[in-house]
Every structure is written in structure tokens, then in C-alpha cells.
Design a protein around this motif. Structure first.
Motif, PDB file in Angstrom:
ATOM      1  N   UNK B 100       3.501 -40.397 -17.316  1.00  0.00           N
ATOM      2  CA  UNK B 100       3.554 -41.942 -16.289  1.00  0.00           C
ATOM      3  C   UNK B 100       2.994 -43.125 -16.873  1.00  0.00           C
ATOM      4  N   UNK B 101       3.499 -43.194 -18.164  1.00  0.00           N
ATOM      5  CA  UNK B 101       3.244 -43.934 -18.692  1.00  0.00           C
ATOM      6  C   UNK B 101       3.860 -43.979 -20.207  1.00  0.00           C
ATOM      7  N   UNK B 102       5.504 -43.970 -20.248  1.00  0.00           N
ATOM      8  CA  UNK B 102       6.573 -43.249 -21.343  1.00  0.00           C
ATOM      9  C   UNK B 102       6.672 -44.897 -21.501  1.00  0.00           C
ATOM     10  N   UNK B 103       6.485 -46.113 -21.085  1.00  0.00           N
ATOM     11  CA  UNK B 103       7.335 -47.222 -21.657  1.00  0.00           C
ATOM     12  C   UNK B 103       5.841 -47.739 -22.895  1.00  0.00           C
ATOM     13  N   UNK B 104       4.771 -47.453 -23.138  1.00  0.00           N
ATOM     14  CA  UNK B 104       3.893 -47.876 -23.781  1.00  0.00           C
ATOM     15  C   UNK B 104       3.689 -46.682 -24.839  1.00  0.00           C
ATOM     16  N   UNK B 105       3.729 -44.799 -24.412  1.00  0.00           N
ATOM     17  CA  UNK B 105       3.744 -44.341 -25.064  1.00  0.00           C
ATOM     18  C   UNK B 105       4.395 -43.641 -26.614  1.00  0.00           C
ATOM     19  N   UNK B 106       6.484 -44.524 -25.925  1.00  0.00           N
ATOM     20  CA  UNK B 106       7.250 -44.087 -26.738  1.00  0.00           C
ATOM     21  C   UNK B 106       7.112 -44.827 -27.980  1.00  0.00           C
ATOM     22  N   UNK B 107       6.748 -45.608 -27.986  1.00  0.00           N
ATOM     23  CA  UNK B 107       6.243 -47.235 -28.682  1.00  0.00           C
ATOM     24  C   UNK B 107       5.901 -45.711 -30.601  1.00  0.00           C
ATOM     25  N   UNK B 108       5.273 -45.246 -30.180  1.00  0.00           N
ATOM     26  CA  UNK B 108       4.996 -44.410 -31.469  1.00  0.00           C
ATOM     27  C   UNK B 108       5.686 -43.297 -31.464  1.00  0.00           C
TER      28      UNK B 108
END
Lengths: 99, 714
Positions: B100-108
Motif C-alpha cells: 500500500x506504500x510502494x512509492x516510498x518502499x521502492x526507494x530501498x
């Protein structure tokens, strides 16, 4: 220590100064939205903000406010992040809607 | 037992990594079938944990890394994560993402891609994401992210088998080469990377492949201090870097690191545009609604204080019922054992030593379980992160960080994991202050002392007195924080940057597991240190056997018994019996030790029995109660426990001294395990020693203050 300082180069101070008249994140009222234009903080904080999606171009809105008005909750990229006003003041927003 | 041809081939190491609060621990519990505690606030896992699971003939070693937002070297946890992936080179990295929060999680993820390790993606909390109307095209992402993508939901177990399948399939398909996928940057950055990479390749001939040199070059251009330090001896490289970074900054008006970050988010944005659709469901944002109350500008604080009070009040009042049952049970066992065994030393050690000490401590199990129930509830729902948010302003005034609040609350449970949880604070200075004040937070081991004393001396307002002790522990912790940050470890400003997770309904299973785990730990302690401590204490108070008494009590009693029966005679007999017991206890080894140290506590009004309890409490605070139980079991010859203990105690000191004693026990010296934890986390005996000496002095002075000020007011 000296390494991280030398790492700062002259960029932060030189290129994106928070000059007077800029709208910062701290100026937004509850419920208002803005788009991030520049982040003028030290390397270590900027690195953390970057990892949390606080980068140029991100849309960010103000949510709840803690007692005494500080810190505040911001909503961005579908999640909630809390920041102190002191730090929010260093995040400059793009001027829009005549603001 | 015979050696397999290649046992290693069927064994792989898998590192589980992802953002804090993305459900890694729950997922890994479901995968491996174990029961680690989880919480709905960022960073539950403070250390890497390792478990083994077997799947389709493969032995999979699962290493659960702490939750991190990026692979820089900002905090100890990020370093643990990065060092593990970089140096120990797990065969596969499972990147867990909050769907539900891919935009930020994909940074890692972008950083993992650049490190080049083989990856499998778990898009976790899929159930929540679907409820938000999010739809993900998994097949597209599999190719775009260079690794299999599996949709999972750790709580329901959805996708867990598929995830293990994906891991095994990835392992089977491995041919020793890293999956190469390059994140494209704009031409200026690419040119700079190219030039740095060329020099890096030249400087590290044949030791690194292309992915590794590119990763190193990007890290160097970003200005990662730790990586640069490693390359410090290559003057040419350092010089080139300075030039390139200055160049980039001049042409783009932005720091090179920010440029890389922007490019990464650009990549993520493009990725999600193609593979994700969101049909905003017309559901109301419940989290927002709850926060309207919980984070209300004026209501927020009262609600917080109310919840805290409720927690301690419930701990006391609800705990009373099961306490009485256990109490009765212990008394029954004690009676049975006394009846079965013949009088003698063995019976004494069983009844007055072991059953008294262990029984006297075990009655507090319900209180401890209830307190942990509330703490699990607060952390699982996501309220704990809110409390850090509410209190940051206040904490900040005291030289503390809002994030220090979470370890402080954990300290109400046990100081050992709480001291370790201070790792979540990035700045070393703020972390040190948070570690040093943690032992002042009243852990559950001190709770029995308060409950016993509050019941014995302040029975009409016991719950409030216990609450007051907790408030005092917070006040002292804050005061010490101010003192430390003003006088001992001065330092600059630390920003407060914290994610507020959405509210989640805790699963009953998770809460019960959490309580069970804590109860078990307490019982282990009772079976270990309390049991041994009780036996040692009993022995010390029972020997030497033949001491010279100041008078011949036995003869006196025998003489009295020949007189005509009368209430007066019985009273004199019992008086004499008590005097005999009292004197033999005073002349025992335990009594002698207590009496020798008592002068130190004389000004506070503590007797030698209290001194013994204080001394034994240095091992672990639970032993304080066990000591009283053993001492008074002998003294009174009674076989009733906490009630009896309460009764025996109530006459021994004035309420004022009792209060001073509670204050002293609250603050004095961390227990052995906590001292070890402080030593480990600060990496210095000096700070551990400081903590011991400082808290001893503080406890003594404050207890004296209570006695003096209280004496003046009376």
C-alpha cells in the motif's frame, strides 16, 4: 566528523538558499497541500528525508498537529510522516495558486 | 552422518529486508513458524535474527534484518543491514514491501538493485492494499525489478508458500552470476559515473565485477562517508570525486546525492505508472478519524495520560483476583509439603526457603502479564508511535528525542530490550542519553515491590501510589536527561523524523503470543535466579545453627508453659518466641551482613532486613520480594504469602519510610542484565559504571529527600 563536513561542499549554502518570501512547509496550514521545490538541510537529515520520499516534486499535505503546534503530521506518497516545524521551515515549496 | 556430495548446494541464506513496519517480522514468523514479538511501530527488530525453514528439499536460513528506509550508513541498523548484504553476501535478498506504500518502499529496492544481489520481492500487506483499491501487475514488475514478485499477507499467510517457492526457484536458477539490471540516470550523472567507474576499475583490478564497480562509483558520488573512508588512500580517486561532485552541483544547482535520489524516485514513478492501478475505494480513512481524537490538539494529551493511568490501574486491580488465587494455591502447596515432610532442615529449606521465595515472587505474574498486554496493545495498534509524536515537544525540552519515548515505554516492561531499542535513535549523543536514563524507567521487576508496599502501607489508594511511582520514574528520567544533556554529553540538534503507521487491529494471536512470551521469561527467571537466590538466602539466615543467645529463651518458654493457662501467659510465650526468632535471625550470616551495611541506609530509616532486600536486588529486582518472603517466612514462622507478607511488613516502618524505600528501589542501580546491556550498547565499561554509581547516589539522595521533607511536613 571532518569527512561529513567536507562532504557538505558549498552546495547547500550556495545554490538553494531559503531566501525571504519563499513558502516553506511550515507555512502551510492544516489541510493545505504543496509541492516540494527544495530541501535546505544538512546532509544527514536530507539523506533521511530522501529515503522517506521527501524529494523535489513530491506533493505533501499537512495533517494533524501536536499539542502546542509542534511537531506536525504530513501526508505524502500515501503515508504519514511527522516533522518538527523547525525542520519543516527548511523545506521550500513551489509557489502555486498565487500563494 | 555420511558426508553428502555437496551439502551446501541445498542450503541457502536468505536475508529479509524492507522498511520499518512493512510486516517483515510477521511475515518471517509465518514463514518459519516461530513467534517473535511484533509491533505496529517502526523498528521492532533491533538485531538481526536467524531462523531455518525447510522447503522442497532446500534448507533456507532466514535472516531477519532490522527495518531500514535506505542502505546508507546513517544509523546502526542501516549499517547492520548494509554490511550484512555487502560482506556476508546472502544468496538471496527477499525485499519485503508494504504494497500500500510502494512509492516510498521502492526507494530501498533501487539501492538493492544496484548492489546486484539476487532478489525476490514480497509485496506484503496485500490485503490492506486491495482494500485501498490498489491493483498491481505482478508480471510486469517481475521483469522491471529483476526478480520474482510475490503478493503476500503475513497475517493471513497468503502467498507464503509461493514466496518460498519463488526463493527456491531463484536459487535453482542461479548460476553464480548476479542479476544485472541497471537503473538509468540522466546523461550528466551517467558520464560522471562512467569516469569514476573507470578509475575504480583501475584501482581495484580484477577484484570487482562491473555491477560492483558501478555501485561503488554511485556511492562515492553520492558522498557516502563510510565508503569514501574505505577509499581514502586513493588520492586520485578522492580528487576526481571532489571535482565531479562540484561539477554536478554547479550545473544542476543541486547536491549530487539529491540528484541520485530524484532519479531513483523518477524510476519508481515510471515503474508504478505502468504496473499499478488505483481505484480509490469510497471507504473512509479510519486512521484519520481515530487520529482526530488521539492527536487532537487539546484532547491528545489528556487521552494519553488517561490511557497510561488506565494501564496501571488495571494492572493493579485486575491483577488482584488471579493474585489471590495463586496466593491460595501457594499456601495450599506449602501446607501440603509441611504435612508430608518430617520436621527438619529439609522441610525448612523447602517451605521457608524455596516455596516462600518462589511463591512470594510468582504471585506477581498476573500483574506482569496485564502490563505487557497493554503494552502489546499500544504497540500493535500503532498508538505508541503517536505517543512519541505527542510527546516530542516535551521530550525535546528535556534534551531528549521524541523517538526516545518508545524505548522509555519499553523500559516499563524490561530495561534490557529497551536499552537495545535505543538504536533506533540516529544521533549518538541522543542515543547515549536515552540509554543512560532508561534504567530509571520502572521495569516490571520493580512492580511487585510497589504492589507489596502500596498494599501494606497505602491500602486505601494502592493503585494511585503505584501510578505515582511510575510518574516519578518518568520525572526522574526526564530530570536526569536534562542534567546529562546539559552537563555530561552535550551536543547539537537532532531532528525528529518519524513515520506514523496506520492504525491496525492487533490479532489476538499476536497479543497472546506477546504475553505468553513475557510470562515465560518471568517464569524462567523465577525458576532460575529466584530459586537459587531463595536457597542461598535461606541458608544464610539459617546458619550458623548454634549461636550464643543473650538469654536462654527455651528455658524461659518452658518455665512459662508450666504456669496456669491464661491469655497473659500465652502472650508472654509468643513474645518470647518472637524475640528468640528475631535474635537468631540477627545473629545469622544474613543478619550480620545486613547489620554491617545498614549504617549506609540508617539516615533513610531502613532496617537491616530492608538492607538485605536491597543488596540481593542488585542481581535482579525480583529478588527483593523473594528476600522479604524468605526473611519473614522464617521470622513469623508463617505459611501465608503475599497477604501474610503484607501484614508482616505493615508494622515494620512508617508509611513515609515505606515511600522512601519504594523510591529507593525504583531508582537504585540497574540489575546485572541491564548493566551488561548498557555496556554492550555504549561499547564502554565507563558508561556502564557511570550508570551504576550515578543511580546509586541519586536513589540515596532522593530517598533521603523524601524522609526529610516528609518529616518536616508531619
Amino acid at each position: 566528523m571532518s569527512l561529513s563536513e567536507s562532504n557538505d561542499l558549498e552546495i547547500n549554502k550556495g545554490v538553494n538558499p531559503v531566501s525571504h518570501g519563499c513558502v516553506t512547509l511550515a507555512d502551510l496550514g492544516p489541510g493545505e497541500t504543496g509541492i516540494i521545490e527544495a530541501i535546505d538541510v544538512d546532509v544527514s537529515l536530507r539523506r533521511r528525508l530522501n529515503a522517506l520520499g521527501v524529494v523535489k516534486g513530491t506533493e505533501i499535505a499537512v495533517g494533524h498537529v501536536a499539542p502546542m503546534g509542534d511537531p506536525r503530521v504530513y501526508r505524502l506518497l500515501g503515508y504519514q510522516l511527522s516533522l518538527r516545524n523547525e525542520d519543516a521551515r527548511k523545506i521550500v515549496l513551489k509557489v502555486e495558486d498565487g500563494r | 552422518m555420511t558426508a553428502q556430495p555437496a551439502p551446501d548446494e541445498r542450503t541457502i541464506t536468505v536475508a529479509l529486508t524492507g522498511n520499518p513496519n512493512c510486516g517483515k517480522t510477521t511475515l518471517s514468523n509465518t514463514l518459519t513458524g516461530s513467534n517473535d514479538s511484533v509491533g505496529n511501530y517502526p523498528r521492532v527488530t533491533v538485531e538481526k535474527k536467524e531462523r531455518v525453514v525447510n522447503h522442497r528439499g532446500w534448507t533456507i536460513r532466514v535472516v531477519d534484518l532490522p527495518g531500514i528506509y535506505a542502505l546508507t550508513s546513517q544509523s546502526p541498523e542501516e549499517r547492520i543491514g548494509r554490511d550484512f548484504i555487502h560482506h556476508e553476501q546472502p544468496d538471496i535478498v527477499v525485499n519485503v514491501l508494504d504494497a500500500g506504500n510502494l512509492d516510498r518502499s521502492l526507494f530501498l529496492t533501487t539501492q538493492l538493485i544496484e548492489m546486484g544481489c539476487p532478489r525476490v520481492y514480497a509485496f506484503n500487506m496485500m490485503d490492506e492494499a486491495r482494500a485501498k483499491g490498489i491493483n498491481i501487475n505482478v508480471n510486469d514488475l517481475t521483469s522491471m525489478l529483476g526478480g520474482k514478485v510475490v503478493e503476500t499477507a503475513g497475517i493471513t499467510g497468503e502467498g507464503c508458500m509461493e514466496l518460498l517457492d519463488a526463493v527456491v526457484e531463484t536459487a535453482e536458477a542461479m548460476n553464480g552470476e548476479s542479476t544485472s539490471l541497471t537503473l538509468p540516470y540522466d546523461s550528466h550523472l551517467e558520464d560522471a559515473i562512467g569516469r569514476v567507474q573507470q578509475l575504480v576499475t583501475e584501482l581495484h583490478p580484477k577484484t570487482m565485477n562491473e555491477i560492483q564497480t558501478r555501485w561503488l562509483s554511485i556511492k562515492l558520488l553520492e558522498g557516502d562517508e563510510e565508503i569514501i573512508r574505505h577509499e581514502d588512500d586513493h588520492e586520485r580517486l578522492i580528487e576526481l570525486l571532489g571535482r565531479e561532485r562540484q561539477n554536478l552541483a554547479n550545473t544542476h544547482g543541486e547536491d549530487s546525492e539529491a540528484m541520485f535520489a530524484n532519479a531513483r524516485y523518477g524510476f519508481i514513478h515510471g515503474l508504478l505508472m505502468e504496473s499499478r492501478t488505483i481505484n480509490p475505494a469510497p471507504t473512509q480513512d479510519l486512521t484519520h478519524k481515530i487520529d482526530d481524537v488521539m492527536l487532537h490538539q487539546y484532547m491528545g494529551m489528556p487521552v494519553f495520560l488517561g490511557l497510561m493511568w488506565l494501564m496501571f490501574e488495571a494492572t493493579f486491580t485486575l491483577g488482584q483476583y488471579p493474585m489471590d488465587w495463586i496466593d491460595a494455591g501457594v499456601a495450599w502447596v506449602s501446607g501440603q509439603v509441611s504435612g508430608v515432610l518430617s520436621p527438619g532442615m529439609f522441610r525448612d529449606v523447602m517451605v521457608d526457603g524455596i516455596i516462600a521465595g518462589v511463591g512470594g515472587t510468582i504471585v506477581f505474574l498476573p500483574n506482569i502479564v496485564i502490563l505487557f498486554f497493554f503494552m502489546a496493545l499500544f504497540s500493535e495498534t500503532g498508538y505508541l508511535a503517536r505517543s512519541a509524536f505527542l510527546l516530542d515537544r516535551v521530550m525535546h525540552k528535556f534534551g531528549l528525542h521524541g523517538k526516545a519515548f518508545i524505548p522509555l515505554v519499553m523500559g516499563f516492561g524490561c530495561n534490557v530490550p529497551a536499552v537495545m531499542a535505543c538504536r533506533t535513535i540516529e544521533s549518538p549523543r541522543a542515543r547515549l542519553v536515552a540509554i543512560l536514563i532508561n534504567p530509571f524507567m520502572s521495569c516490571t521487576a520493580r512492580l511487585p515491590v510497589f504492589i507489596l508496599f502500596a498494599g501494606a502501607f497505602f491500602s486505601h489508594m494502592a493503585g494511585t501510589v503505584v501510578f505515582a511511582m511510575y510518574m516519578l520514574s518518568i520525572i526522574v528520567a526526564m530530570g536526569v536527561a536534562v542534567f546529562l544533556s546539559k552537563c555530561v554529553v552535550r551536543g547539537g540538534y537532532e531532528p525528529f523524523v518519524m513515520e506514523l503507521p496506520p492504525y491496525r487491529i492487533p490479532t489476538l494471536r499476536a497479543v497472546i503470543l506477546h504475553m505468553w512470551e513475557k510470562a515465560l521469561k518471568f517464569l524462567q527467571k523465577v525458576a532460575g535466579i529466584i530459586l537459587v537466590g531463595s536457597i542461598v538466602l535461606w541458608t544464610l539466615q539459617a546458619f550458623p545453627r548454634d549461636v550464643d543467645m543473650s538469654m536462654d529463651y527455651d528455658a524461659g518458654i518452658a518455665q512459662l508453659e508450666t504456669q496456669i493457662e491464661s491469655p497473659e501467659r500465652d502472650e508472654r510465650i509468643s513474645l518470647m518466641q518472637r524475640a528468640r526468632a528475631q535474635e537468631s535471625l540477627e545473629k545469622s550470616y544474613l543478619g550480620r551482613i545486613g547489620l554491617a551495611v545498614t549504617p549506609v541506609f540508617e539516615p533513610l530509616g531502613f532496617g537491616w532486613k530492608d538492607t538485605i532486600a536491597i543488596l540481593t536486588g542488585l542481581l535482579a529486582k525480583e529478588v527483593v520480594i523473594a528476600s522479604y518472603a524468605v526473611i519473614y517466612a522464617q521470622d513469623e514462622g508463617s505459611t501465608e504469602y503475599s497477604k501474610g507478607l503484607q501484614a508482616s511488613l505493615s508494622g515494620t516502618m512508617t508509611p513515609l519510610v515505606a515511600f522512601a524505600f519504594m523510591v529507593f528501589v525504583l531508582l537504585y542501580c540497574p540489575c546485572l542484565s541491564t548493566i551488561a546491556a548498557i555496556r554492550h550498547e555504549t561499547n564502554s565499561w565507563r558508561w556502564a559504571g557511570f550508570s551504576v554509581v550515578f543511580s546509586m547516589c541519586l536513589a540515596w539522595i532522593l530517598a533521603l529527600g523524601v524522609v526529610t521533607v516528609g518529616g518536616l511536613m508531619a
